[in-house]
Design a protein around this motif. Structure first.
Motif, PDB file in Angstrom:
ATOM      1  N   ALA A 134       0.934  -1.059   0.036  1.00 31.17           N
ATOM      2  CA  ALA A 134      -0.029   0.055   0.141  1.00 31.17           C
ATOM      3  C   ALA A 134       0.650   1.193  -0.012  1.00 31.17           C
ATOM      4  CB  ALA A 134      -0.887   0.159   1.082  1.00 31.17           C
ATOM      5  N   TYR A 135       1.973   1.184   0.730  1.00 36.52           N
ATOM      6  CA  TYR A 135       2.824   2.484   0.859  1.00 36.52           C
ATOM      7  C   TYR A 135       3.689   2.562  -0.483  1.00 36.52           C
ATOM      8  CZ  TYR A 135       6.634   5.370   2.218  1.00 36.52           C
ATOM      9  OH  TYR A 135       7.770   6.250   2.384  1.00 36.52           O
ATOM     10  N   SER A 136       3.846   1.390  -1.248  1.00 35.98           N
ATOM     11  CA  SER A 136       4.589   1.519  -2.413  1.00 35.98           C
ATOM     12  C   SER A 136       3.559   2.109  -3.587  1.00 35.98           C
ATOM     13  CB  SER A 136       4.780   0.126  -2.992  1.00 35.98           C
ATOM     14  OG  SER A 136       5.685  -0.466  -2.155  1.00 35.98           O
ATOM     15  N   PHE A 137       2.248   1.916  -3.310  1.00 34.79           N
ATOM     16  CA  PHE A 137       1.045   2.580  -4.360  1.00 34.79           C
ATOM     17  C   PHE A 137       1.169   4.004  -4.288  1.00 34.79           C
ATOM     18  CE2 PHE A 137      -2.917   4.324  -4.958  1.00 34.79           C
ATOM     19  CZ  PHE A 137      -3.076   4.018  -6.269  1.00 34.79           C
ATOM     20  N   THR A 138       1.097   4.847  -2.838  1.00 35.47           N
ATOM     21  CA  THR A 138       1.117   6.144  -2.579  1.00 35.47           C
ATOM     22  C   THR A 138       2.445   6.580  -2.939  1.00 35.47           C
ATOM     23  OG1 THR A 138       1.943   5.737  -0.327  1.00 35.47           O
ATOM     24  CG2 THR A 138      -0.505   5.751  -0.723  1.00 35.47           C
ATOM     25  N   GLY A 139       3.543   5.854  -2.640  1.00 35.88           N
ATOM     26  CA  GLY A 139       4.832   6.376  -3.164  1.00 35.88           C
ATOM     27  C   GLY A 139       4.889   6.607  -4.667  1.00 35.88           C
ATOM     28  N   ALA A 140       4.328   5.774  -5.315  1.00 37.57           N
ATOM     29  CA  ALA A 140       4.601   5.703  -6.922  1.00 37.57           C
ATOM     30  C   ALA A 140       3.915   6.732  -7.329  1.00 37.57           C
ATOM     31  CB  ALA A 140       4.105   4.567  -7.373  1.00 37.57           C
ATOM     32  N   PHE A 141       2.212   6.966  -6.840  1.00 39.29           N
ATOM     33  CA  PHE A 141       1.406   7.740  -7.199  1.00 39.29           C
ATOM     34  C   PHE A 141       1.895   9.164  -6.944  1.00 39.29           C
ATOM     35  CE2 PHE A 141      -2.594  10.027  -7.964  1.00 39.29           C
ATOM     36  CZ  PHE A 141      -3.106   9.218  -9.052  1.00 39.29           C
ATOM     37  N   LEU A 142       2.723   9.418  -5.984  1.00 42.55           N
ATOM     38  CA  LEU A 142       3.158  10.689  -5.589  1.00 42.55           C
ATOM     39  C   LEU A 142       4.196  11.179  -6.349  1.00 42.55           C
ATOM     40  CD1 LEU A 142       3.479  10.732  -1.800  1.00 42.55           C
ATOM     41  CD2 LEU A 142       2.154  12.279  -3.138  1.00 42.55           C
TER      42      LEU A 142
END
Length: 361
Positions: A134-142
């Motif tokens: 989940a943190y990977s998703f937010t980091g990538a989307f940022l």
């Protein structure tokens, strides 16, 4: 415009310093020393996104600045030579298409490498791995979100971009701390990331709706190979950014692997403190990036040299003063509140500060 850009950049730096202190408070009080280690390991592994992005936002800011040097802003819309507007709109559209692929690649890289690394640590669990994805998703989307700011900075709207970044950071920090208080532990990073994304997108679109609408609706008439034009600069940034990850970020996961979560947590927090000083000093140059590129485009080299010299002197003075302040706090304040058990010994932090000073230069 210049005053506002400096004001919001300084405001962002001041808030980062305040948030850094408050962040330490919440981490020390709501995470165990082991969880603190995983917290900073998450942050360091999350920086692997640089391998997908590799400085592309900086390059886009520079290229847009070169185009914007021949255009003007009127009521939030670009005016000037139609060919220049065509090139600029083409560049922005290329950037977002390219970044959609970059975002997907970053998510896959972060998820895969993080799972491989974390599953071999002593205290890993399935819920921790899910939190990492989940943190990977937010980091990538940022990464995609950061492109909006890079575009605005290219149009010399540093104050607007910095204001949005500051406000989104404020909301993200508040959400992260609330999540920590609520006992969400590592999931607080995910919550903070999601809030950052939501606030950033709303503010970017609402503050420059005319500009985004113009860029989106401009029908490209020319043929431009932006990948070919940016590639000669991209590979140089790629080497620098990839090297930067191993120099500045990789040490925390390595420490986690060889010395455990306790030591990794102390190292991570110590690096945050030292880099806050470097970030504060470096902010003097952050507001001048569009000016650098505009002066280059106009071939005003003497003014460029003067601007650079002034920034160097100001930055070094702020870093020296900030470092001395941090050392005094470490020696006299941290022992009183028992925070010295959560960071490295003062001598080792001084070594880190020296390294950060060299990096600033």
């Amino acid at each position: 415009m210049l005053f506002r850009s400096i004001f919001y950049t300084i405001l962002g730096v001041v808030w980062s310093c305040i948030a850094g202190v408050l962040g330490i408070f919440f981490i020390v009080n709501f995470l165990t020393i082991e969880q603190q280690g995983y917290w900073y390991t998450f942050l360091s592994l999350g920086a692997l996104a640089t391998f997908a992005e590799l400085g592309f936002t900086t390059i886009i800011t520079q290229f847009i600045s070169h185009e914007y040097a021949h255009l003007k802003d009127e009521n939030g819309r670009l005016i000037g030579n139609s060919n220049r507007i065509d090139r600029t709109a083409s560049l922005v559209k290329f950037s977002f298409k390219f970044y959609l692929a970059i975002t997907t690649l970053a998510f896959l890289i972060l998820s895969f490498i993080g799972i491989i690394f974390l599953k071999d640590t002593a205290s890993s669990s399935f819920s921790m791995l899910v939190a990492w994805v989940a943190y990977s998703f937010t980091g990538a989307f940022l990464l995609l979100v950061s492109l909006f700011g890079a575009v605005l900075k290219g149009f010399n709207q540093v104050s607007k971009a910095q204001k949005i970044i500051t406000f989104a950071s404020f909301a993200s920090n508040i959400a992260t701390w609330a999540a920590l208080m609520g006992g969400l532990n590592l999931w607080a990073l995910v919550i903070g990331g999601l809030i950052n994304i939501i606030f950033s997108l709303i503010l970017f679109f609402s503050s420059s709706s005319s500009l985004w609408s113009q860029l989106y609706h401009t029908k490209i008439t020319g043929s431009y190979n932006w990948l070919k034009e940016t590639l000669p600069l991209q590979w140089r940034y790629a080497i620098s950014w990839a090297s930067g990850y191993f120099i500045f970020q990789f040490i925390v996961p390595v420490t986690m692997f060889y010395s455990g979560a306790d030591v990794a947590g102390k190292l991570g927090l110590s690096l945050v403190i030292a880099r806050a000083v470097q970030y504060l000093a470096n902010s003097w140059g952050a507001t001048k990036v569009p000016q650098f590129n505009i002066l280059v485009a106009k071939k005003e080299r003497s003014n460029l040299d003067i601007l650079l010299s002034t920034i160097q002197k100001q930055s070094l003075f702020v870093f020296t003063l900030g470092s001395l302040t941090i050392i005094l706090i470490l020696i006299y304040v941290f022992p009183l509140i028992n925070w010295n058990t959560r960071v490295l010994p003062t001598f080792e932090i001084i070594i880190i500060l020296i390294a950060e000073g060299a990096n600033l230069i």
